[in-house]
Design a protein around this motif. Sequence first.
Motif, mmCIF file in Angstrom:
data_model
loop_
_atom_site.group_PDB
_atom_site.id
_atom_site.type_symbol
_atom_site.label_atom_id
_atom_site.label_comp_id
_atom_site.label_asym_id
_atom_site.label_seq_id
_atom_site.Cartn_x
_atom_site.Cartn_y
_atom_site.Cartn_z
ATOM 1 N N VAL A 38 0.868 -1.155 -0.079
ATOM 2 C CA VAL A 38 -0.130 -0.009 -0.062
ATOM 3 C C VAL A 38 0.905 1.199 0.142
ATOM 4 N N ASN A 39 1.788 1.401 0.788
ATOM 5 C CA ASN A 39 2.687 2.429 0.966
ATOM 6 C C ASN A 39 3.380 2.813 -0.577
ATOM 7 N N LYS A 40 3.707 1.907 -1.242
ATOM 8 C CA LYS A 40 4.426 2.014 -2.493
ATOM 9 C C LYS A 40 3.583 2.135 -3.384
ATOM 10 N N TRP A 41 2.244 1.640 -3.499
ATOM 11 C CA TRP A 41 1.150 2.010 -4.425
ATOM 12 C C TRP A 41 0.691 3.530 -4.372
ATOM 13 N N THR A 42 0.377 3.983 -3.020
ATOM 14 C CA THR A 42 0.030 5.166 -2.797
ATOM 15 C C THR A 42 1.128 6.367 -3.358
ATOM 16 N N ALA A 43 2.348 6.087 -2.886
ATOM 17 C CA ALA A 43 3.393 7.184 -3.348
ATOM 18 C C ALA A 43 3.507 7.015 -4.778
ATOM 19 N N SER A 44 3.512 5.905 -5.449
ATOM 20 C CA SER A 44 3.730 5.815 -6.844
ATOM 21 C C SER A 44 2.305 6.560 -7.647
ATOM 22 N N ILE A 45 1.421 6.004 -7.281
ATOM 23 C CA ILE A 45 0.108 6.702 -7.773
ATOM 24 C C ILE A 45 0.241 8.475 -7.653
ATOM 25 N N VAL A 46 0.450 9.112 -6.681
ATOM 26 C CA VAL A 46 0.437 10.320 -6.364
ATOM 27 C C VAL A 46 1.733 10.985 -7.337
ATOM 28 N N GLU A 47 2.921 10.325 -7.257
ATOM 29 C CA GLU A 47 3.990 10.890 -8.196
ATOM 30 C C GLU A 47 3.435 10.744 -9.484
ATOM 31 N N GLY A 48 2.983 9.694 -9.943
ATOM 32 C CA GLY A 48 2.698 9.513 -11.480
ATOM 33 C C GLY A 48 1.712 10.449 -11.821
ATOM 34 N N CYS A 49 0.720 10.752 -11.102
ATOM 35 C CA CYS A 49 -0.200 11.813 -11.343
ATOM 36 C C CYS A 49 0.097 13.165 -11.502
ATOM 37 N N LEU A 50 1.238 13.650 -10.475
ATOM 38 C CA LEU A 50 1.887 14.932 -10.460
ATOM 39 C C LEU A 50 2.742 14.966 -11.841
ATOM 40 N N THR A 51 3.457 13.964 -12.212
ATOM 41 C CA THR A 51 4.333 13.719 -13.142
ATOM 42 C C THR A 51 3.380 14.283 -14.469
ATOM 43 N N GLN A 52 2.378 13.572 -14.556
ATOM 44 C CA GLN A 52 1.728 13.846 -15.852
ATOM 45 C C GLN A 52 0.905 15.158 -15.817
ATOM 46 N N ARG A 99 -11.666 -6.001 -7.553
ATOM 47 C CA ARG A 99 -12.327 -7.033 -6.641
ATOM 48 C C ARG A 99 -12.058 -7.134 -5.270
ATOM 49 N N SER A 100 -10.728 -6.545 -4.895
ATOM 50 C CA SER A 100 -10.070 -6.661 -3.484
ATOM 51 C C SER A 100 -9.942 -5.169 -2.801
ATOM 52 N N MET A 101 -9.867 -4.022 -3.688
ATOM 53 C CA MET A 101 -9.731 -2.865 -2.947
ATOM 54 C C MET A 101 -10.494 -1.588 -3.757
ATOM 55 N N TYR A 102 -10.226 -0.607 -2.913
ATOM 56 C CA TYR A 102 -10.754 0.731 -3.304
ATOM 57 C C TYR A 102 -9.644 1.519 -3.339
ATOM 58 N N CYS A 103 -9.629 2.508 -4.413
ATOM 59 C CA CYS A 103 -8.418 3.433 -4.456
ATOM 60 C C CYS A 103 -9.409 4.795 -4.727
ATOM 61 N N VAL A 104 -8.939 5.951 -3.882
ATOM 62 C CA VAL A 104 -9.640 7.154 -4.097
ATOM 63 C C VAL A 104 -8.557 8.367 -4.201
ATOM 64 N N VAL A 105 -8.596 8.736 -5.375
ATOM 65 C CA VAL A 105 -7.402 9.936 -5.596
ATOM 66 C C VAL A 105 -8.154 11.181 -5.795
ATOM 67 N N SER A 106 -7.634 12.561 -4.777
ATOM 68 C CA SER A 106 -8.198 13.546 -5.493
ATOM 69 C C SER A 106 -6.921 14.639 -5.810
ATOM 70 N N VAL A 107 -7.412 15.398 -6.820
ATOM 71 C CA VAL A 107 -6.417 16.353 -7.578
ATOM 72 C C VAL A 107 -7.038 17.520 -7.261
ATOM 73 N N PHE A 108 -6.110 18.775 -6.815
ATOM 74 C CA PHE A 108 -6.695 20.019 -6.479
ATOM 75 C C PHE A 108 -5.536 20.753 -7.412
ATOM 76 N N ALA A 109 -5.850 21.764 -8.183
ATOM 77 C CA ALA A 109 -5.275 22.248 -8.933
ATOM 78 C C ALA A 109 -5.673 24.020 -8.864
ATOM 79 N N VAL A 110 -4.400 24.598 -8.387
ATOM 80 C CA VAL A 110 -4.569 26.243 -7.983
ATOM 81 C C VAL A 110 -4.057 26.988 -8.944
ATOM 82 N N SER A 111 -4.519 27.703 -9.685
ATOM 83 C CA SER A 111 -3.866 28.634 -10.685
ATOM 84 C C SER A 111 -2.867 29.634 -10.199
ATOM 85 N N VAL A 112 -1.620 29.763 -10.785
ATOM 86 C CA VAL A 112 -0.576 30.781 -10.362
ATOM 87 C C VAL A 112 -0.382 31.883 -11.277
#
Length: 112
Positions: A38-52, A99-112
């Motif tokens: 789980v720790n590896k998955w969550t870190a990889s998901i957030v890093e992958g999303c940020l990168t993209q 079949r065995s888990m839920y994953c909830v990802v939130s993205v917040f985008a704040v204009s600069v």
Amino acid sequence: IVTFLLFQGSFNSEEADAIVKECIENVVGGDDYSQSQVNKWTASIVEGCLTQLVKQGKHYKYIVTCAVMQKTGGGLHTANSCYWDTAMDGSCTVRWENRSMYCVVSVFAVSV
């Protein structure tokens, strides 16, 4: 810069939604829930999303959160609230499951 931001348009939640779903599929895919992963998955998901998201070259600061939960029949509720410029800033939340888990990802985008 202000002129550029006005022509850039507001946050596109559909694009972000697609990016998040792709990242989750690439990281977790059809795997079964594993507490040791789980720790590896969550870190990889957030890093992958940020990168993209950053690769899109849009003028936003991004915040990405991820929760992975084993399906055990228990409830899962999430909520968020933001006080910002609704014309430019935005967010999206993706709820993904297999079949065995839920994953909830939130993205917040704040204009600069």
